[in-house]
Design a protein around this motif. Sequence first.
Motif, PDB file in Angstrom:
ATOM      1  N   ASP A 118       0.818  -1.217   0.000  1.00 34.78           N
ATOM      2  CA  ASP A 118       0.000   0.000   0.000  1.00 34.78           C
ATOM      3  C   ASP A 118       0.851   1.266   0.000  1.00 34.78           C
ATOM      4  O   ASP A 118       0.330   2.373   0.127  1.00 34.78           O
ATOM      5  CB  ASP A 118      -0.949   0.014   1.196  1.00 34.78           C
ATOM      6  CG  ASP A 118      -0.234   0.054   2.536  1.00 34.78           C
ATOM      7  OD1 ASP A 118       1.014  -0.056   2.542  1.00 34.78           O
ATOM      8  OD2 ASP A 118      -0.911   0.180   3.569  1.00 34.78           O
ATOM      9  N   ASP A 137      -1.071  -6.325  -6.892  1.00 31.90           N
ATOM     10  CA  ASP A 137      -2.301  -6.766  -6.243  1.00 31.90           C
ATOM     11  C   ASP A 137      -3.351  -5.659  -6.310  1.00 31.90           C
ATOM     12  O   ASP A 137      -3.097  -4.543  -5.843  1.00 31.90           O
ATOM     13  CB  ASP A 137      -2.020  -7.133  -4.787  1.00 31.90           C
ATOM     14  CG  ASP A 137      -3.255  -7.681  -4.093  1.00 31.90           C
ATOM     15  OD1 ASP A 137      -4.085  -6.870  -3.642  1.00 31.90           O
ATOM     16  OD2 ASP A 137      -3.396  -8.915  -4.017  1.00 31.90           O
ATOM     17  N   ARG A 168      -6.112  -4.881  -4.722  1.00 25.91           N
ATOM     18  CA  ARG A 168      -6.550  -4.256  -3.469  1.00 25.91           C
ATOM     19  C   ARG A 168      -5.447  -3.374  -2.890  1.00 25.91           C
ATOM     20  O   ARG A 168      -5.685  -2.241  -2.462  1.00 25.91           O
ATOM     21  CB  ARG A 168      -6.965  -5.328  -2.471  1.00 25.91           C
ATOM     22  CG  ARG A 168      -8.189  -6.124  -2.898  1.00 25.91           C
ATOM     23  CD  ARG A 168      -8.315  -7.401  -2.115  1.00 25.91           C
ATOM     24  NE  ARG A 168      -7.168  -8.277  -2.327  1.00 25.91           N
ATOM     25  CZ  ARG A 168      -7.024  -9.471  -1.777  1.00 25.91           C
ATOM     26  NH1 ARG A 168      -7.960  -9.933  -0.965  1.00 25.91           N
ATOM     27  NH2 ARG A 168      -5.962 -10.213  -2.027  1.00 25.91           N
ATOM     28  N   SER A 169      -4.216  -3.890  -2.897  1.00 25.37           N
ATOM     29  CA  SER A 169      -3.095  -3.095  -2.389  1.00 25.37           C
ATOM     30  C   SER A 169      -2.841  -1.884  -3.264  1.00 25.37           C
ATOM     31  O   SER A 169      -2.527  -0.793  -2.766  1.00 25.37           O
ATOM     32  CB  SER A 169      -1.835  -3.966  -2.309  1.00 25.37           C
ATOM     33  OG  SER A 169      -1.991  -5.008  -1.370  1.00 25.37           O
ATOM     34  N   SER A 204      -4.968  -0.176  -4.981  1.00 26.92           N
ATOM     35  CA  SER A 204      -5.975   0.851  -4.700  1.00 26.92           C
ATOM     36  C   SER A 204      -5.577   1.671  -3.474  1.00 26.92           C
ATOM     37  O   SER A 204      -5.706   2.900  -3.464  1.00 26.92           O
ATOM     38  CB  SER A 204      -7.338   0.189  -4.481  1.00 26.92           C
ATOM     39  OG  SER A 204      -8.309   1.145  -4.132  1.00 26.92           O
ATOM     40  N   ARG A 205      -5.062   1.008  -2.451  1.00 26.90           N
ATOM     41  CA  ARG A 205      -4.613   1.724  -1.249  1.00 26.90           C
ATOM     42  C   ARG A 205      -3.330   2.508  -1.520  1.00 26.90           C
ATOM     43  O   ARG A 205      -3.106   3.568  -0.931  1.00 26.90           O
ATOM     44  CB  ARG A 205      -4.413   0.734  -0.100  1.00 26.90           C
ATOM     45  CG  ARG A 205      -5.719   0.109   0.390  1.00 26.90           C
ATOM     46  CD  ARG A 205      -5.528  -0.615   1.702  1.00 26.90           C
ATOM     47  NE  ARG A 205      -4.732  -1.819   1.547  1.00 26.90           N
ATOM     48  CZ  ARG A 205      -5.229  -3.020   1.302  1.00 26.90           C
ATOM     49  NH1 ARG A 205      -6.543  -3.172   1.157  1.00 26.90           N
ATOM     50  NH2 ARG A 205      -4.441  -4.071   1.200  1.00 26.90           N
ATOM     51  N   ASP A 218       0.515  -0.915 -11.660  1.00 25.51           N
ATOM     52  CA  ASP A 218      -0.050  -2.151 -11.130  1.00 25.51           C
ATOM     53  C   ASP A 218       0.424  -3.375 -11.910  1.00 25.51           C
ATOM     54  O   ASP A 218      -0.237  -4.406 -11.921  1.00 25.51           O
ATOM     55  CB  ASP A 218      -1.581  -2.087 -11.119  1.00 25.51           C
ATOM     56  CG  ASP A 218      -2.171  -1.848 -12.499  1.00 25.51           C
ATOM     57  OD1 ASP A 218      -1.396  -1.545 -13.433  1.00 25.51           O
ATOM     58  OD2 ASP A 218      -3.402  -1.959 -12.654  1.00 25.51           O
TER      59      ASP A 218
END
Length: 309
Positions: A124, A148, A150-151, A153-154, A166
């Motif tokens: 993140d 990843d 989800r990571s 996005s953070r 990404d």
Amino acid sequence: MSSVLCHGCPNASGLIVLTLLAAATTRYTVIVLEEVSASWDPSCNQGCISTHLSGAPTWNDPDLIDAIRNYFLLPPLRIPDASPADVSTFVWREVADWSRMQKKLLELWKDQPPGTFVEVGVVDGLFMSQTLLLERNLNWTGLLIEPDPRSFSRLRQSRRNATVTDFAVVPKVPPGAEVNHGSKVYVKGAPLSTLLLAAKMTRVDLLTIATGTSDDRRKVTDVIGSDRGFDVKSILIQYQRDLLSKNPYPQVKGYVYDMGRSSLLVRLYWKRTHCHPLEGNECKRQNYFDLTEGCSRYICDGHAVVWSF
């Protein structure tokens, strides 16, 4: 790349983007897809796209590099977080000697001009990042890589003053290669050299990688070879504990191992061409976990005194 007459087909850049989407990973493991959905342009059928995607991508193709640069490298936010960071305030400061390494990195470069970094597996952008304090406290910038979803996005919300992507960093493999680790998360993948060329980064002060796999050294070999056109001054690798139990001192070809600044799980290396031997060396034990003594002393990059063996 083949030329096919097809009304509504993507242009050259669009086809490169589609080719990128055909390369996927399971976190950090490559899976090359045979087909790509035609949802990018309803007027172009699947057969048209498959014709353009036939064969493996050429990773040094200028069109491919331009497509990554234009579509998949996101610049820093207009107002990044530039507030200084205190290593003692992070709840993970004692994990894997993180705070100890951060203090050494800050001490090492505190009197030097701001440098450039590349961090692979940055999560993140905050949790145990090896470049966060260099950025916040010494005005460094560079490239952050986290595949990843989800990571990532953070990561975008962490307001880092660096370019982000990404992509997954993957070694060059033949099309169709597949290795599964847990559940599949399909993300884009390319060799690190391709991503650095897209970011126009051939000179890097610090390259750090921590993806949680045992082949991190293999993922960076395409940029640290002397004939690759890249100049990476120092490398920081976080190893898995089981790997170190078999090989306490992994070597990186063309680099000097820094015994004085390395920790049990995190190893720092300096490019040998940036290092010069010092006279009057004496053997000495650097850390409690060292199984051998450092007997060679170098001055690296003109300011770092490095003990090796």
